[in-house]
Write a protein that holds these residues in place. Structure first.
Motif, mmCIF file in Angstrom:
data_model
loop_
_atom_site.group_PDB
_atom_site.id
_atom_site.type_symbol
_atom_site.label_atom_id
_atom_site.label_comp_id
_atom_site.label_asym_id
_atom_site.label_seq_id
_atom_site.Cartn_x
_atom_site.Cartn_y
_atom_site.Cartn_z
ATOM 1 N N CYS A 1 33.690 17.204 17.119
ATOM 2 C CA CYS A 1 32.158 17.560 18.027
ATOM 3 C C CYS A 1 32.449 16.804 18.872
ATOM 4 N N ARG A 2 33.174 18.010 19.628
ATOM 5 C CA ARG A 2 33.545 17.612 21.159
ATOM 6 C C ARG A 2 33.502 19.509 22.027
ATOM 7 N N ASN A 3 32.680 19.616 23.031
ATOM 8 C CA ASN A 3 33.460 20.809 23.564
ATOM 9 C C ASN A 3 32.041 21.882 23.349
ATOM 10 N N ALA A 4 32.953 22.752 23.403
ATOM 11 C CA ALA A 4 32.296 24.234 23.024
ATOM 12 C C ALA A 4 31.426 23.885 21.488
ATOM 13 N N THR A 5 30.280 24.694 20.681
ATOM 14 C CA THR A 5 29.573 25.279 20.289
ATOM 15 C C THR A 5 29.786 26.272 19.386
ATOM 16 N N ALA A 6 30.377 26.481 18.340
ATOM 17 C CA ALA A 6 30.454 27.344 17.402
ATOM 18 C C ALA A 6 29.030 28.279 17.208
ATOM 19 N N GLU A 7 28.554 27.280 16.303
ATOM 20 C CA GLU A 7 26.748 28.193 16.141
ATOM 21 C C GLU A 7 25.864 27.377 16.329
ATOM 22 N N GLU A 8 24.569 27.305 16.250
ATOM 23 C CA GLU A 8 23.790 26.775 15.514
ATOM 24 C C GLU A 8 22.830 27.186 14.501
ATOM 25 N N TRP B 1 21.799 30.011 6.983
ATOM 26 C CA TRP B 1 23.031 30.913 7.160
ATOM 27 C C TRP B 1 23.341 31.569 8.128
ATOM 28 N N VAL B 2 25.001 31.267 8.021
ATOM 29 C CA VAL B 2 25.569 32.532 8.427
ATOM 30 C C VAL B 2 26.755 33.023 8.165
ATOM 31 N N ALA B 3 27.102 34.695 8.314
ATOM 32 C CA ALA B 3 28.706 34.770 7.685
ATOM 33 C C ALA B 3 29.696 34.473 7.625
ATOM 34 N N ASP B 4 30.546 34.748 8.569
ATOM 35 C CA ASP B 4 31.406 34.592 9.758
ATOM 36 C C ASP B 4 31.284 32.970 10.709
ATOM 37 N N PHE C 1 25.089 21.238 2.299
ATOM 38 C CA PHE C 1 25.987 21.854 3.795
ATOM 39 C C PHE C 1 26.202 22.811 2.825
ATOM 40 N N VAL C 2 27.121 23.771 3.012
ATOM 41 C CA VAL C 2 28.595 24.168 2.335
ATOM 42 C C VAL C 2 28.550 25.090 3.223
ATOM 43 N N TYR C 3 29.810 25.248 3.203
ATOM 44 C CA TYR C 3 31.211 26.104 3.883
ATOM 45 C C TYR C 3 31.935 26.307 3.420
#
Length: 107
Positions: free
Chosen positions: A81-88, A94-97, A33-35
């Motif tokens: 890892c609580r509350n709202a998710t940003a992405e799944e 992959w996601v760009a931003d 997993f790369v960020y």
């Protein structure tokens, strides 16, 4: 006779430990997993992350994210890892931003 009973008990204990060892505990995702963090667009890699463990990535995780694991990666807006998710991200996505503070891997 005592030796045979002792060996039998030892074998049963070892077999029980083997069964318990393989049925409990978290499994790991396979892959990377790369960020990226800012400033500087610095790449960070989690290799074979544990399933269901929360990985805090700090406040500066922004940019491209690649989920090259065999598990779904759930990115959270807040730490722990609580509350709202940003992405799944499904395996291979992959996601760009992305902007997130923690990630967890699920089956």
């Amino acid at each position: 006779m005592a030796k045979a009973t002792g060996r039998t008990v030892a074998v049963l204990v070892a077999a029980g430990a083997l069964v318990l060892g393989t049925t409990t505990g978290a499994s790991a995702a396979t892959g990377t997993f790369v960020y990226h963090t800012q400033p500087g667009d610095v790449a960070h890699t989690l290799t074979d992350p544990s399933e269901s463990r929360c990985y805090p990535v700090g406040r500066s995780a922004r940019g491209r994210v690649d989920n090259n694991t065999d598990r779904r990666a759930v990115l959270y807006v807040e730490k722990n890892c609580r509350n709202a998710t940003a992405e799944e991200l499904e395996p291979g996505q992959w996601v760009a931003d992305a902007v997130f503070m923690s990630v967890q891997f699920t089956p």
